[in-house]
Design a protein around this motif. Structure first.
Motif, PDB file in Angstrom:
ATOM      1  N   ASP A  36     -12.507  -0.154   2.690  1.00 26.56           N
ATOM      2  CA  ASP A  36     -11.150   0.007   3.203  1.00 26.56           C
ATOM      3  C   ASP A  36     -10.707   1.466   3.243  1.00 26.56           C
ATOM      4  O   ASP A  36     -10.044   1.898   4.204  1.00 26.56           O
ATOM      5  CB  ASP A  36     -10.163  -0.845   2.387  1.00 26.56           C
ATOM      6  CG  ASP A  36     -10.121  -0.464   0.908  1.00 26.56           C
ATOM      7  OD1 ASP A  36     -11.144   0.001   0.376  1.00 26.56           O
ATOM      8  OD2 ASP A  36      -9.057  -0.634   0.293  1.00 26.56           O
ATOM      9  N   THR A  42      -3.183  -5.729  -0.678  1.00 25.03           N
ATOM     10  CA  THR A  42      -3.770  -4.463  -0.258  1.00 25.03           C
ATOM     11  C   THR A  42      -3.680  -3.425  -1.363  1.00 25.03           C
ATOM     12  O   THR A  42      -2.785  -3.476  -2.219  1.00 25.03           O
ATOM     13  CB  THR A  42      -3.065  -3.935   1.008  1.00 25.03           C
ATOM     14  OG1 THR A  42      -3.506  -2.603   1.297  1.00 25.03           O
ATOM     15  CG2 THR A  42      -1.559  -3.895   0.815  1.00 25.03           C
ATOM     16  N   PRO A  94       2.034  -0.262   1.752  1.00 29.90           N
ATOM     17  CA  PRO A  94       1.425  -1.035   2.845  1.00 29.90           C
ATOM     18  C   PRO A  94       2.429  -1.385   3.940  1.00 29.90           C
ATOM     19  O   PRO A  94       3.602  -1.639   3.672  1.00 29.90           O
ATOM     20  CB  PRO A  94       0.932  -2.301   2.132  1.00 29.90           C
ATOM     21  CG  PRO A  94       1.823  -2.438   0.939  1.00 29.90           C
ATOM     22  CD  PRO A  94       2.133  -1.036   0.509  1.00 29.90           C
ATOM     23  N   GLU A  99      -6.385  -2.367   6.750  1.00 28.59           N
ATOM     24  CA  GLU A  99      -4.947  -2.516   6.593  1.00 28.59           C
ATOM     25  C   GLU A  99      -4.218  -1.500   7.460  1.00 28.59           C
ATOM     26  O   GLU A  99      -4.581  -0.332   7.502  1.00 28.59           O
ATOM     27  CB  GLU A  99      -4.549  -2.317   5.127  1.00 28.59           C
ATOM     28  CG  GLU A  99      -3.249  -2.981   4.709  1.00 28.59           C
ATOM     29  CD  GLU A  99      -2.004  -2.196   5.086  1.00 28.59           C
ATOM     30  OE1 GLU A  99      -0.927  -2.798   5.172  1.00 28.59           O
ATOM     31  OE2 GLU A  99      -2.123  -0.972   5.299  1.00 28.59           O
ATOM     32  N   GLY A 139      -2.950  -6.995   7.500  1.00 31.99           N
ATOM     33  CA  GLY A 139      -4.243  -6.920   6.838  1.00 31.99           C
ATOM     34  C   GLY A 139      -5.228  -7.799   7.589  1.00 31.99           C
ATOM     35  O   GLY A 139      -4.934  -8.956   7.881  1.00 31.99           O
TER      36      GLY A 139
END
Length: 265
Positions: A160, A94, A99, A36, A103
């Motif tokens: 992530d 996310t 964010p 992300e 993504g």
């Protein structure tokens, strides 16, 4: 480029993506990773020969971002379908607190098999914190080391949080299994350097680090495992004040690797 606008949280494709992005096991099963943020996307896209982008999710507000608009003109990017979401929906995709997008789901590269014994290796021996793991990858690459081994029991290299902490380090790093490293060491003896408080530990600043070798950085709680301690050719301690017990593993790695950079000029 195809823009596909999704407005509803009930959309099946959106629900599947949310479930996948939140599940490490699900991602591993599919051979995918999820990253992300614009910086990570730029890094992955710039190395699309290694990173096969499968799906691109874009918050609607990002469509007007100048840097993102500049990238839109690239022919390779135009060949990818974009799934555009209202920002309120994108935040559900996310786990990042604030964010920004995009993504990206991409295929995890295969582990490398041809380890070069004439170049340094960094081994993460049970490092479990994703932030530490990503920082170690980032630091290794910054210090010129691109061969990385993450032993079993450590954080997943493609999680992530690891990807965010590494800040693009994955595009330069090549990941090897412990088995590949051990096979290489059977064919060619290399210095194995551990950071450990042992009776025979030598001060970092007294060690000759000019020859390529294997750096072993141990877990946050237990340190370097007995398996690698028994194979170490150099046990190294970082001089420090007695006012503190130890340094964080990510900090220790930076101190050691940059002392190596200094020695090699």
């Amino acid at each position: 480029m195809g823009l596909h606008f999704i407005e509803s949280a009930a959309n099946d494709t959106f629900k599947t993506a949310c479930k996948l992005a939140s599940s490490t096991q699900g991602l591993k099963k599919e051979g995918l990773a999820f990253a992300e943020g614009l910086h990570l996307f730029e890094s992955l896209f710039a190395h699309s020969d290694r990173f096969d982008i499968q799906m691109l999710w874009v918050p609607q507000s990002l469509l007007d971002h100048e840097d993102f608009k500049a990238m839109n003109r690239a022919p390779r990017l135009q060949a990818i379908d974009w799934l555009v979401l209202p920002d309120r929906l994108y935040s559900k995709l996310t786990r990042v607190e604030k964010p920004t997008g995009p993504g990206v789901f991409f295929r995890v590269p295969e582990e490398a098999t041809a380890l070069n014994p004439n170049q340094d290796v960094v081994l993460l021996d049970g490092v479990q914190d994703p932030g530490n793991t990503g920082t170690l990858i980032r630091t290794a690459v910054a210090a010129g080391i691109t061969q990385v081994v993450i032993a079993d029991g450590g954080a997943w290299a493609w999680g992530d949080k690891v990807l965010r902490a590494a800040m693009g380090g994955h595009v330069a790093a090549h990941f090897f299994s412990t088995k590949t490293l051990l096979n290489t060491l059977e064919k060619k003896a290399l210095p194995i350097r551990t950071t450990a408080l042992q009776p025979n530990s030598a001060s970092l600043f007294d060690c000759d680090l000019r020859a390529p070798g294997v750096w072993v950085f141990g877990s946050e709680g237990q340190g370097v495992s007995p398996f690698w301690l028994s194979r170490a050719t150099e046990c190294i301690r970082i001089p420090q004040s007695p006012l503190i017990e130890s340094l964080n593993v990510a900090v220790s790695s930076a101190v050691c690797l940059y002392e190596q950079v200094r020695q090699r000029g």
